[in-house]
Every structure is written in C-alpha cells, then in structure tokens.
Design a protein around this motif. Structure first.
Motif, PDB file in Angstrom:
ATOM      1  N   ASP A   1     -70.854 -31.114  -9.808  1.00  0.00           N
ATOM      2  CA  ASP A   1     -71.024 -30.077 -10.829  1.00  0.00           C
ATOM      3  C   ASP A   1     -71.664 -30.600 -12.093  1.00  0.00           C
TER       4      ASP A   1
ATOM      5  N   HIS B   1     -74.220 -32.317 -14.052  1.00  0.00           N
ATOM      6  CA  HIS B   1     -75.575 -32.861 -13.970  1.00  0.00           C
ATOM      7  C   HIS B   1     -75.863 -33.694 -15.201  1.00  0.00           C
TER       8      HIS B   1
ATOM      9  N   ASN C   1     -66.481 -22.940  -2.268  1.00  0.00           N
ATOM     10  CA  ASN C   1     -66.807 -22.060  -3.393  1.00  0.00           C
ATOM     11  C   ASN C   1     -66.769 -20.590  -2.968  1.00  0.00           C
TER      12      ASN C   1
ATOM     13  N   ARG D   1     -80.134 -23.523  -8.694  1.00  0.00           N
ATOM     14  CA  ARG D   1     -78.915 -24.260  -9.020  1.00  0.00           C
ATOM     15  C   ARG D   1     -77.840 -23.384  -9.638  1.00  0.00           C
TER      16      ARG D   1
ATOM     17  N   PHE E   1     -74.972 -21.944  -7.625  1.00  0.00           N
ATOM     18  CA  PHE E   1     -73.857 -22.754  -7.153  1.00  0.00           C
ATOM     19  C   PHE E   1     -73.145 -23.503  -8.273  1.00  0.00           C
ATOM     20  N   ASP E   2     -73.805 -23.605  -9.424  1.00  0.00           N
ATOM     21  CA  ASP E   2     -73.218 -24.361 -10.523  1.00  0.00           C
ATOM     22  C   ASP E   2     -72.181 -23.568 -11.289  1.00  0.00           C
TER      23      ASP E   2
ATOM     24  N   HIS F   1     -69.172 -21.540 -11.617  1.00  0.00           N
ATOM     25  CA  HIS F   1     -67.971 -21.102 -10.905  1.00  0.00           C
ATOM     26  C   HIS F   1     -67.288 -19.997 -11.679  1.00  0.00           C
TER      27      HIS F   1
ATOM     28  N   VAL G   1     -79.037 -29.606  -1.695  1.00  0.00           N
ATOM     29  CA  VAL G   1     -78.194 -29.968  -2.845  1.00  0.00           C
ATOM     30  C   VAL G   1     -78.267 -31.455  -3.131  1.00  0.00           C
TER      31      VAL G   1
ATOM     32  N   ASN H   1     -80.281 -33.173  -6.390  1.00  0.00           N
ATOM     33  CA  ASN H   1     -79.525 -33.768  -7.491  1.00  0.00           C
ATOM     34  C   ASN H   1     -79.660 -35.287  -7.498  1.00  0.00           C
TER      35      ASN H   1
END
Lengths: 203, 203
Positions: free
Chosen positions: A109, A111, A169, B105, B108-109, B111, B165, B169
């Motif tokens: 999560d 970055h 998720n 991104r 999914f980033d 939440h 992913v 990253n």
DNA sequence: ACCTGAACACCGTTCAAGT
DNA sequence: ACCTGAACACCGTTCAAGT
C-alpha cells in the motif's frame, strides 16, 4: 529540557518499530502517525526524526521486518516437495496474508516517492522471499535452465499474490469467488502442469 | 455569498470528477485533495460535499469510471479467440495499467473503511470486467461446466493482476524480471494449458 | 436552496532553544 | 549530544450564516 539519555538510539529505534507494528496490526496502515507512535513510547514527535529520515523510511523498516516474518512463515512449510510443495507454499502465503492482513497490506500500500529507488538492503529482503519459491521450483525440474525457472517462479508468485490481493480487498468476493484457497491452489496447480508440459521452456 | 446557480448539481458533479481524474493522472492518488479539486473548478471545499458524501464516495466514482475505461480498452481486443485471445486480453490489461498507471492504481490503493460494504452498482462494474475474461474462457472449452469456467477465469485474472501489481510497483524489477509482458503471457499460457489438460475440471 | 468561509481536529516535518 | 515544543503548511469534514 532534553538530554534524557534513558535509552540509546538503537533502543529508541526498536521501541518505535514495535509501537508502529502494533498500531498497524490493530488499526491499519492509515492509522499510523508519528504523533501516535511518539505518544506510545513516551517521546515527542521530533525524536522519531532522530532515528528515521521520515515516514517512508520508517515504513520501509516495518515492511522489511514483515518480509522476514513472511519468509519464516513460508519456511515452516518444509514437509512437501515438488508441485505439492509449491501449492503448500501458496496456501502458506495466503494464510499469512489473512492472519496478518494489515501488516501484509502495508508492504504494497505504501508507495515511496517516484524518484527514490528501492534500497538494496530492502531488495534483498524481497529476493529472499522469492528465493524460497524458486528453490521449490528447482526440485520440480532439475533439467530446466535456471533463467527459465527463475522467471516461472517469479511469475507464478506474482500471480498467487494477485489472488491474495483481490480476495482480501473484497474484489473476488464481489465476483462470486468464495473459497480463495481453492483459487491459489488452482492457479499454482494448472500453471505448474502447463509449465512442466511445455518441454524445453520458451518465453 | 452563495446561491450562484451557475451550474446544476449534475454539472458540478461532472466538473469535480474531471478535475479529480486529471489530478490523479498527473500527480497520483496521494495528491488528490478536496481543496485542490475545489480550486480547479472554482468552487469552495464545502460545495464538494453537496454532491459527494465524502472522499471515499468520490474515489469510488472515479474508480467506477476507470473500470468502464478498462472494459472498453479490453473490448478493443476483439480479433483473437481461444487461448491467444486470453493472452491478448492479459497484454491489453497490462498495457492499460502502464498507460494509465495512477488511475489504475487508485482502484486498489484506496481502501474503503472496514465496515462499509462495496455498493452494488460498483460491484457490477467489477463484474463487467471479469465477465469479458470469462467470455473468452467460454470460447475455449464449451463443454466445461459454467462454475468451473467462472472460477478459472477469475483466478487467472487475479493472477494477471498480481503480475501487473508487482511489476509496476517495482518488486518484480528488483528481483530480475524485466520483461513483464513475457510474464503475463507466461502465466496465461501455462495456466490455460494446465487447465485444458485437466479433463473434467475439479477444484 | 445553494454556496461560502471559517472553524475544528487532525496530519508530516523542521528547528531554535533548553539541558 | 540529545530531546523538546512550538511553529509551519498542510489535511478532511462540518455547519452557521449569507443570498
């Protein structure tokens, strides 16, 4: 005020990391703040910047520990070998992610800024986890050239990770996949079967 | 002050979404703030809360549009069928993620809070994307029972997502995988081969 | 009814000043 | 040298007050 010297820098570093991990585990990564950590260890915010560059640096150190933790967890799956060993690994990875959801999530999560590269000591931690998977692949087919094996191991592991991400998720659940364990095993099993059956490995 | 009525609520909503998407695309999800959006559309922060419940609600609407965008992008890969069609889909998903990294991104980033469930209208957007993959699977083996096909399609897609992913990253790069396209194709190809070769499908 | 702008309770980070 | 505490420049969210 100041100059208490009740704890060494190393001790303070350890206290910060412990407190931070507890906050992450109990309240999630978004609840992690320097003020909260400072309050829990009985120091002020400024003191955290004595031992860590900034929040990103601190999170990186938390994540490094989590990667160690994951490696240890995976290593305990020593009984199985071959294809079943890889399936067991995949299940173990999933179970770790479930049991330590918030800590596990923090790894992906957070970055770090676009320009800052991943430190080498941290890359080594990632490498260690992938290395365990690759070792299992090595038992699978000793004739396979190393480059192909490495690529396959990393690819499958990224895939297993993806199943964990989307299930934890809620995305996969929203789409009708209820038994995630079935999914990771399915992915590992079919991939390995396809990979083994491909003869001399290409792309 | 107040009561300008220069724009309808719907117009303001659209202005907010456009401005927000631009900020995300150019500066990343962490740069998205209500103050920045308000400044760009010429309203004050409070007005954003007239049309969106909160930041989470706004992000959900941005993400819904991105999911539509992804579906459109995947649909343009209509030429191939069968296993090659699925590989083409996987490559298309990767290329979308690369070209629209920050927007992709954000899905999914961000939440949403633990207790708030995913709204049904948003679940439908996710379902639409997965549905496209499943349709390709249907062409692959018409004899396969639908449940098994659905599960396989969702599992493989989660896997492909995982490769995207970890590569985007920097994790896979740190571990020696430089050609991500090879990885997604490898995952899709071997998984499909293993799946097809498994006869009557079980777990 | 629509919109403002100020307030509230937060953030990460820095740094002069105290011991 | 070690640590504080106040300051700075931000956050998301709310809401009385104006038109």
């Amino acid at each position: 005020m100041a100059r208490r010297s009740e704890h060494s820098q190393e001790e303070i570093k350890a206290m910060i990391l412990s407190a931070a991990e507890l906050i992450v585990a109990e309240q999630g990564g978004s609840a992690l703040t320097v003020r909260k950590i400072a309050g829990q260890i009985g120091y002020t915010v400024g003191s955290i910047y004595m031992v860590f560059d900034n929040m990103a640096d601190l999170v990186l150190h938390i994540n490094a520990r989590t990667l160690d933790h994951i490696a240890t967890h995976l290593e305990q799956t020593r009984d199985c070998t071959g294809a079943l060993g890889i399936e067991a690994f995949a299940k173990a990875y999933l179970s770790y992610a479930r049991q330590h959801l918030n800590r596990w999530r923090l790894i992906f999560d957070y970055h770090l800024p676009e320009d800052t590269p991943i430190p080498l000591w941290y890359q080594a931690k990632i490498e260690a986890v992938f290395g365990l998977v690759e070792a299992q692949f090595a038992q699978l087919d000793r004739n396979c050239p190393e480059a192909g094996r490495k690529h396959a191991a990393r690819t499958l592991w990224a895939g297993v990770h993806g199943v964990c991400v989307l299930s934890l998720n809620g995305t996969l659940g929203a789409v009708g996949v209820n038994d995630v364990e079935d999914s990771v095993v399915l992915l590992a099993r079919h991939f390995i079967r396809g990979w083994m059956g491909s003869g001399p490995v290409q792309a």
